[in-house]
Design a protein around this motif. Structure first.
Motif, PDB file in Angstrom:
ATOM      1  N   HIS A   1      -8.408   5.180   1.724  1.00 27.91           N
ATOM      2  CA  HIS A   1      -9.565   5.998   2.091  1.00 27.91           C
ATOM      3  C   HIS A   1      -9.178   7.481   2.182  1.00 27.91           C
ATOM      4  N   ALA A   2      -7.930   7.726   2.545  1.00 24.35           N
ATOM      5  CA  ALA A   2      -7.452   9.112   2.627  1.00 24.35           C
ATOM      6  C   ALA A   2      -7.190   9.700   1.241  1.00 24.35           C
ATOM      7  N   GLN A   3      -6.913   8.840   0.263  1.00 23.91           N
ATOM      8  CA  GLN A   3      -6.490   9.314  -1.062  1.00 23.91           C
ATOM      9  C   GLN A   3      -7.463  10.307  -1.706  1.00 23.91           C
ATOM     10  N   PRO A   4      -8.765  10.009  -1.799  1.00 29.81           N
ATOM     11  CA  PRO A   4      -9.657  10.986  -2.448  1.00 29.81           C
ATOM     12  C   PRO A   4      -9.771  12.290  -1.657  1.00 29.81           C
TER      13      PRO A   4
ATOM     14  N   GLN B   1       0.803  -1.220   0.000  1.00 27.63           N
ATOM     15  CA  GLN B   1       0.000   0.000   0.000  1.00 27.63           C
ATOM     16  C   GLN B   1       0.839   1.276   0.000  1.00 27.63           C
ATOM     17  N   LEU B   2       2.123   1.108  -0.343  1.00 29.59           N
ATOM     18  CA  LEU B   2       2.988   2.274  -0.505  1.00 29.59           C
ATOM     19  C   LEU B   2       2.756   2.970  -1.843  1.00 29.59           C
ATOM     20  N   ASN B   3       1.852   2.407  -2.656  1.00 25.01           N
ATOM     21  CA  ASN B   3       1.472   3.098  -3.880  1.00 25.01           C
ATOM     22  C   ASN B   3       0.684   4.368  -3.582  1.00 25.01           C
ATOM     23  N   TYR B   4       0.163   4.484  -2.347  1.00 21.04           N
ATOM     24  CA  TYR B   4      -0.459   5.743  -1.908  1.00 21.04           C
ATOM     25  C   TYR B   4       0.626   6.578  -1.227  1.00 21.04           C
ATOM     26  N   GLN B   5       1.654   6.902  -2.005  1.00 22.65           N
ATOM     27  CA  GLN B   5       2.846   7.513  -1.427  1.00 22.65           C
ATOM     28  C   GLN B   5       2.605   8.933  -0.937  1.00 22.65           C
ATOM     29  N   ILE B   6       1.766   9.670  -1.621  1.00 16.54           N
ATOM     30  CA  ILE B   6       1.481  11.049  -1.212  1.00 16.54           C
ATOM     31  C   ILE B   6       0.833  11.056   0.160  1.00 16.54           C
TER      32      ILE B   6
END
Length: 343
Positions: free
Chosen positions: A293-296, A273-278
């Protein structure tokens, strides 16, 4: 890339994330995930013993390399206190699975990785962009000499072959770190690393004859290094390199130097899940399962305040990173080449 400092932008985003409950611990998730990885680890070595003296062990080497990397992802999460809020249980679990389990110095790597988080892609402060072998900017090319300068000319072609040595590099660096002053719990770190070497090498050379054992080591550690490198490379490579002239607030420093990779549940699992690096860089102690869940929320907020937010596919992320590496080496191939343009 110099910009006005606006610390309140992150504070407003942090309130949104906190109100959504995304910083709450997810102990059940980590208990299940840890159990599955543990079953795969012990099951993989049981398979190794069962297969015995056979060339099929080279396939087992690949399987165990995948498991070792997943253990590395768990050690990473423990280093950020995503699993436990307090230091003690994080350190105990981190050292057991990091030092003893896969032979990587957990304390050393955690310190190095936290310095990367504090100043991502910063030429002077991020250890991940120091020009050890690969060089990351045209300025580093100009200052390079010896092996880095030789590699830099065609480093995009060298990148993946060099990743086969990454696991070996991390093992050696783990031991070297123990010689530096200020290392906490040096005796424990060393004892666990030596214990790893004892059980790992002892088991391999007990079951396999020397030739097959050496080939098993090469394949296992090579795939381990490639998997680790292919997971971390898309996150920042090819993104802007910062210098002391860049004055960015925390939010912009983290978002503008990071890249997200989309791809669904398989990509999430394969990359820890490091693909959600930002999102990970903005909230490093957020449990990994909450990042999607934080991404959007983060993407919408960045659009509201006018901050570029980059997300791409996995293959394209490698393309961006490799193009950057090739462009960085252009002055060595062509002294009149222009500096690389960042995405």
């Amino acid at each position: 890339m110099t910009t006005e400092i606006r610390g309140s932008d992150f504070a407003r985003l942090a309130r949104k994330i906190t109100e959504a409950g995304l910083l709450d611990r997810r102990l059940v998730y980590y208990a299940v995930r840890g159990s599955l990885v543990g079953i795969a680890f012990f099951g993989g070595w049981a398979l190794f013993v069962w297969v015995g003296d056979s060339w099929w062990q080279m396939g087992v080497a690949v399987l165990l390399a995948l498991v070792f990397t997943q253990i590395g992802f768990l050690a990473h999460d423990l280093g950020h206190r995503q699993v436990f809020r307090t230091r003690k249980p994080s350190e105990i679990a981190g050292r057991l699975i990091g030092n003893l389990g896969v032979g990587l110095g957990w304390a050393w790597w955690t310190d190095k990785h936290n310095r990367h988080h504090a100043n991502p892609n910063h030429e002077d402060h991020d250890p991940d962009v120091s020009p050890a072998v690969i060089v990351w900017s045209t300025e580093q090319v100009e200052r390079s000499s010896g092996l880095p300068r030789f590699i830099a000319k065609y480093q995009a072609y060298w990148f993946f072959p060099l990743l086969t040595l990454e696991a070996w590099h991390l093992h050696i660096a783990s031991f070297k770190a123990l010689t530096k002053p200020g290392m906490r719990n040096r005796a424990m770190e060393l004892t666990l690393l030596l214990a790893h070497c004892a059980w790992y090498l002892g088991l391999i050379f007990t079951i396999l004859p020397v030739g097959k054992a050496l080939l098993f080591l090469v394949i296992h550690q090579g795939v381990f290094g490639i998997y680790l490198g292919c997971t971390f490379a898309p996150n920042h490579k090819g993104m802007p390199i910062l210098t002391s002239d860049d004055k960015l607030d925390f939010l912009r420093k983290q978002v503008l130097t990071s890249r997200n990779v989309h791809g669904g549940w398989f990509t999430d699992i394969a990359t820890g899940q490091l693909n959600y690096q930002i999102e990970h860089h903005l909230f490093p102690n957020m449990p990994a399962v909450n990042l999607r869940h934080a991404q959007p929320i983060v993407e919408r907020y960045c659009a509201e305040i006018g901050v570029d937010y980059l997300t791409t596919g996995l293959v394209e992320s490698y393309g961006q990173a490799l193009r950057h590496l090739h462009e960085v080496g252009a002055p060595l191939r062509n002294p009149h080449a222009e500096a690389p343009v960042h995405p």
